[in-house]
Scaffold this motif. Structure first.
Motif, PDB file in Angstrom:
ATOM      1  N   GLY A   1      -4.759  12.433 -56.326  1.00  0.00           N
ATOM      2  CA  GLY A   1      -3.647  13.185 -56.895  1.00  0.00           C
ATOM      3  C   GLY A   1      -3.741  14.655 -56.519  1.00  0.00           C
ATOM      4  N   PHE A   2      -4.940  15.215 -56.607  1.00  0.00           N
ATOM      5  CA  PHE A   2      -5.154  16.623 -56.241  1.00  0.00           C
ATOM      6  C   PHE A   2      -4.854  16.853 -54.757  1.00  0.00           C
ATOM      7  CE2 PHE A   2      -8.186  19.755 -54.463  1.00  0.00           C
ATOM      8  CZ  PHE A   2      -7.647  20.900 -55.037  1.00  0.00           C
TER       9      PHE A   2
ATOM     10  N   ARG B   1      -0.727   7.510 -52.328  1.00  0.00           N
ATOM     11  CA  ARG B   1      -1.246   7.888 -53.652  1.00  0.00           C
ATOM     12  C   ARG B   1      -2.737   7.636 -53.826  1.00  0.00           C
ATOM     13  NH1 ARG B   1      -3.318   9.779 -57.076  1.00  0.00           N
ATOM     14  NH2 ARG B   1      -2.716  10.133 -59.241  1.00  0.00           N
ATOM     15  N   VAL B   2      -3.316   6.680 -53.122  1.00  0.00           N
ATOM     16  CA  VAL B   2      -4.733   6.368 -53.320  1.00  0.00           C
ATOM     17  C   VAL B   2      -5.542   6.710 -52.075  1.00  0.00           C
ATOM     18  CG1 VAL B   2      -4.274   4.589 -55.027  1.00  0.00           C
ATOM     19  CG2 VAL B   2      -4.398   3.958 -52.603  1.00  0.00           C
ATOM     20  N   SER B   3      -6.815   7.008 -52.281  1.00  0.00           N
ATOM     21  CA  SER B   3      -7.700   7.476 -51.207  1.00  0.00           C
ATOM     22  C   SER B   3      -7.787   6.502 -50.036  1.00  0.00           C
ATOM     23  CB  SER B   3      -9.103   7.728 -51.766  1.00  0.00           C
ATOM     24  OG  SER B   3      -9.062   8.618 -52.842  1.00  0.00           O
ATOM     25  N   THR B   4      -7.913   5.218 -50.330  1.00  0.00           N
ATOM     26  CA  THR B   4      -8.061   4.209 -49.277  1.00  0.00           C
ATOM     27  C   THR B   4      -6.856   4.208 -48.346  1.00  0.00           C
ATOM     28  OG1 THR B   4      -9.326   2.829 -50.821  1.00  0.00           O
ATOM     29  CG2 THR B   4      -8.506   1.772 -48.822  1.00  0.00           C
TER      30      THR B   4
ATOM     31  N   HIS C   1     -12.245  19.455 -54.292  1.00  0.00           N
ATOM     32  CA  HIS C   1     -11.864  18.107 -54.706  1.00  0.00           C
ATOM     33  C   HIS C   1     -11.918  17.993 -56.222  1.00  0.00           C
ATOM     34  CE1 HIS C   1     -16.196  16.629 -55.313  1.00  0.00           C
ATOM     35  NE2 HIS C   1     -16.285  17.890 -54.978  1.00  0.00           N
ATOM     36  N   ALA C   2     -11.408  16.879 -56.719  1.00  0.00           N
ATOM     37  CA  ALA C   2     -11.465  16.611 -58.159  1.00  0.00           C
ATOM     38  C   ALA C   2     -12.601  15.623 -58.411  1.00  0.00           C
ATOM     39  CB  ALA C   2     -10.135  16.035 -58.642  1.00  0.00           C
ATOM     40  N   SER C   3     -13.688  16.129 -58.997  1.00  0.00           N
ATOM     41  CA  SER C   3     -14.835  15.260 -59.282  1.00  0.00           C
ATOM     42  C   SER C   3     -14.723  14.724 -60.711  1.00  0.00           C
ATOM     43  CB  SER C   3     -16.143  16.035 -59.120  1.00  0.00           C
ATOM     44  OG  SER C   3     -16.295  16.975 -60.165  1.00  0.00           O
TER      45      SER C   3
ATOM     46  N   GLY D   1      -5.701   8.735 -62.326  1.00  0.00           N
ATOM     47  CA  GLY D   1      -4.245   8.611 -62.311  1.00  0.00           C
ATOM     48  C   GLY D   1      -3.525   9.916 -62.615  1.00  0.00           C
ATOM     49  N   GLY D   2      -4.275  10.969 -62.962  1.00  0.00           N
ATOM     50  CA  GLY D   2      -3.656  12.253 -63.294  1.00  0.00           C
ATOM     51  C   GLY D   2      -3.125  12.980 -62.076  1.00  0.00           C
ATOM     52  N   MET D   3      -2.026  13.684 -62.301  1.00  0.00           N
ATOM     53  CA  MET D   3      -1.426  14.432 -61.203  1.00  0.00           C
ATOM     54  C   MET D   3      -0.631  15.619 -61.759  1.00  0.00           C
ATOM     55  SD  MET D   3       0.586  12.705 -57.999  1.00  0.00           S
ATOM     56  CE  MET D   3       0.889  13.609 -56.483  1.00  0.00           C
TER      57      MET D   3
END
Length: 233
Positions: A142-143, A158-161, A206-208, A131-133
């Motif tokens: 978010g990234f 906002r979400v990948s899907t 990406h943000a892992s 949820g971080g941005m």
């Protein structure tokens, strides 16, 4: 022989006055000018007086040609300054591309993509938080949102899907270009739950969850198995 107008000053006397100074009037006499030798010019006034003057060599300059010459020089200077500034800018950009290439582990050859690589490199090491941005922490979607908004001026879901569903074009792995999105189904999920941004040479940023914002390779076993598709807006 040519005619010149010579202004001769003829005094004009007036009655003496303690308060008023003497005044003089200016009259004009026509004269004839004749070159008598290589050294002297004879001048005869209209009342018959003859005066010998030294020859004066004069050179007339066409002002229009002078202006054109000055203008041409100024344009040449401006062009040189512009070329020098352009060269300096290219050298700065080349150095920056080399530094970013080393930092991100990819070969950067297109100067127009510098905004993408600058932004991507600026987020390296940012920690992960669902949820971080923000600069403090981000998640994968978010990234990706931040990259697209800051670099391309595009607002994503906002979400990948949802991002994966709404891409304009699906891209095969071998056709990816820097700036395209890459989608994965991690943790044996059947639906897309992870997204990153492709940066070239088979790599994406990406943000892992474990390492925060990092650069990974599509050919890595984990991401190779989790791969679903590429996407372009």
């Amino acid at each position: 022989m040519s005619m010149l107008h010579v202004a001769a000053i003829t005094p004009k006397h007036s009655k003496s006055s303690k308060n008023k100074p003497k005044q003089s009037a200016v009259t004009t006499k026509k004269v004839k000018v004749e070159q008598s030798s290589h050294h002297n010019i004879a001048v005869t006034t209209s009342d018959g007086e003859s005066v010998t003057l030294p020859k004066v060599k004069q050179k007339l300059v066409d002002n229009s040609l002078l202006s054109a010459s000055v203008s041409s020089d100024l344009m040449a200077d401006a062009s040189f300054s512009k070329s020098l500034a352009s060269l300096q800018q290219r050298l700065i950009e080349k150095k920056e591309m080399e530094e970013l290439s080393s930092l991100l582990g990819v070969t950067i050859a297109d100067v127009t993509l510098l905004p993408l690589y600058r932004e991507a490199a600026d987020w390296l090491g940012t920690r992960y938080r669902r949820g971080g941005m923000s600069r403090k922490a981000v998640d994968c979607s978010g990234f990706t949102n931040i990259i697209y908004k800051n670099v391309f001026g595009i607002q994503l879901d906002r979400v990948s899907t949802a991002i994966a569903k709404n891409v304009t074009e699906s891209i095969a792995k071998e056709d990816l270009l820097p700036g395209d999105m890459v989608f994965f189904s991690t943790f044996n999920k059947k639906y897309i739950n992870h997204v990153g941004v492709y940066i070239g040479d088979g790599k994406f940023i990406h943000a892992s969850i474990k390492h925060g914002v990092i650069v990974s390779t599509l050919s890595e076993g984990y991401y190779s198995k989790a791969w679903r598709k590429g996407g372009r807006i």
